[in-house]
Scaffold this motif. Structure first.
Motif: not given
Ligand code: ZN
Lengths: 167, 269
Positions: B30, B99, B101, B194, B242
């Motif tokens: 992420e 993941k 953005v 998340t 994400k």
């Protein structure tokens, strides 16, 4: 300048001093301060820990290869490891290294305050490595490599690189 | 990406058994995938920047981001029980497994977009690194400490340019305002927590990104006003990155990025 702690076996120092930085060949990797540790292991081989100047510095792989080659020439087997901590700073450049930079035409890093004034405040703090005038001007915060900024001298009119302060 | 030097960056290669490496890996993705995709976007500008200085600056920043990505992916490769390399992680995943953005995958429409996208990301990125340096995970902490120094320069550069363009000519003002308006709806996703991120915070290795939100919008709004730009009032925001649900731009980025590795499997520089 803060003295940074390194653990380099004295027997290995001369060999490491023979390895230049691939992008600034007047600097040895010892002057640059990227060698953090060099020890002889029980089996007689050498382990060298280096730290990158900038995360993406493409010279690190070359430096690793050059270290292995330098030790091989001396009949020793070396392994190179990259460590991120403690993060490299321009304070790790030796006095000899700073002098070599200036002689080569790259202005050596100023302390953090003066660096900020030069890069952000457009103050005349950086000394021209050609004519020693401080009548210099920032051209770009980013230069030919990640560690440098571009300047020009208003007296001798030469453009030059400034090694940015990283603390 | 070459791997001549063994980049043994791990200081704690074995996660506590209770937590499992899977969650940690997902959390690192992420963070890391943002740097990969933004680095790729900036790399596209190599030789195409509006001036020599900005061209060099943008590709320097791209290089910093790729450097950070290598450290993250090498760490993931070490955590993995399979025989994985950093290159596998960078080049051989499917779109849904990235993941990042949505903000960072937006195209290089013009210099106004490039700079605005960069500034919106840099402010967040620096805040994130400043928190991540306190992670209990020593490797993440070390990567963050290194990253802070680099990202500080990025933010100075992008923030400076937003001001110059906003407070520049009529044309530059108009273009950067359009970029601000178009990219603003992608900013809120930066703060989405998340399940993976929540678990990472719980484990003491992650950052509570939602808590950065207020300071972020305060800082960004102040700079926009200083740049004589309007702060958008839109309350509609996009998200999905994400969770691996990307915009239409992502497939093109990946096909460009993955072409060599898929055509010549296992190739190395
Ligand atoms: Zn001069």
């Amino acid at each position: 300048m803060t003295e940074s702690v390194t653990h380099i076996h004295p027997k290995l120092l001369d060999i490491l001093k023979s390895v230049p930085d691939p992008e600034i060949p007047v600097l040895t990797i010892i002057d640059l301060g990227v060698v953090r540790e060099a020890v002889v292991l029980e089996d007689g081989s050498v382990e060298v820990k280096i730290t990158p100047t900038y995360s993406g510095c493409p010279a690190m792989d070359v430096i690793g290869d050059d270290i292995v080659t330098a030790f091989a020439k001396a009949g020793m087997k070396a392994k190179v490891k990259l460590v991120l901590s403690p993060a490299w700073s321009t304070d790790m450049i030796s006095e000899e290294g700073r002098a070599a930079l200036e002689k080569y035409g790259i202005a050596a890093p100023l302390d953090a305050t003066a660096d900020k004034e030069a890069l952000l405040g457009n103050k005349k703090r950086v000394k021209c490595p050609q004519c020693a005038s401080k009548n210099t001007e920032l051209v770009s915060q980013f230069g030919s490599t990640a560690c440098k900024a571009q300047f020009k001298c208003n007296d001798c009119l030469e453009p030059f690189d400034y090694f940015k302060c990283l603390t | 990406m070459s791997l001549n030097t063994q980049r043994n960056i791990s200081t704690n290669p074995t996660p506590p058994p209770s937590e499992g490496a899977g969650g940690r890996t997902q959390y690192i993705l992420e963070i890391a995938d943002n740097s990969l995709i933004l680095g790729q976007r900036l790399g596209e500008l190599c030789g195409h920047g509006p001036s020599l200085e900005t061209d060099i600056a943008l590709t320097n920043m791209s290089l910093d981001l790729f450097g950070q990505v290598r450290s993250y992916y090498q760490y993931i490769a070490q955590l993995s029980e399979e025989e994985k390399t950093e290159d596998d992680i960078a080049f051989l995943r499917l779109e849904r497994d990235y993941k990042n953005v949505l903000l960072v995958e937006q195209p290089n429409t013009d210099f106004g977009y490039v700079i605005t996208r960069q500034y919106f990301f840099d402010v967040f990125h620096l805040m994130l690194m400043q928190q991540l340096q306190y992670s209990k995970d020593e490797t993440l902490s070390a990567i963050a400490k290194k990253g802070i120094k680099e990202v500080s320069y990025h933010k100075r550069f992008s923030g400076d340019w937003v001001k110059r363009l906003g407070d520049g000519t009529e044309e530059s003002h108009e273009r950067v305002q359009k970029a601000v308006n178009d990219l603003w709806p992608y900013t809120n996703e930066l703060f989405e927590m998340t399940e993976t991120a929540k678990a990472a915070v719980e484990a003491g290795i992650g950052v509570e990104a939602s808590q950065l939100k207020e300071a972020y919008y305060k800082e960004v709004s102040e700079l926009l006003r200083e740049a004589t730009l309007e702060v958008p009032e839109s309350k509609y925001f996009h998200k999905g990155g994400k969770h691996g649900v990307h915009t239409e731009h992502m497939g093109y980025i990946l096909s460009d990025m993955q072409f060599m590795q898929r055509t010549y499997p296992g190739m190395k520089w």
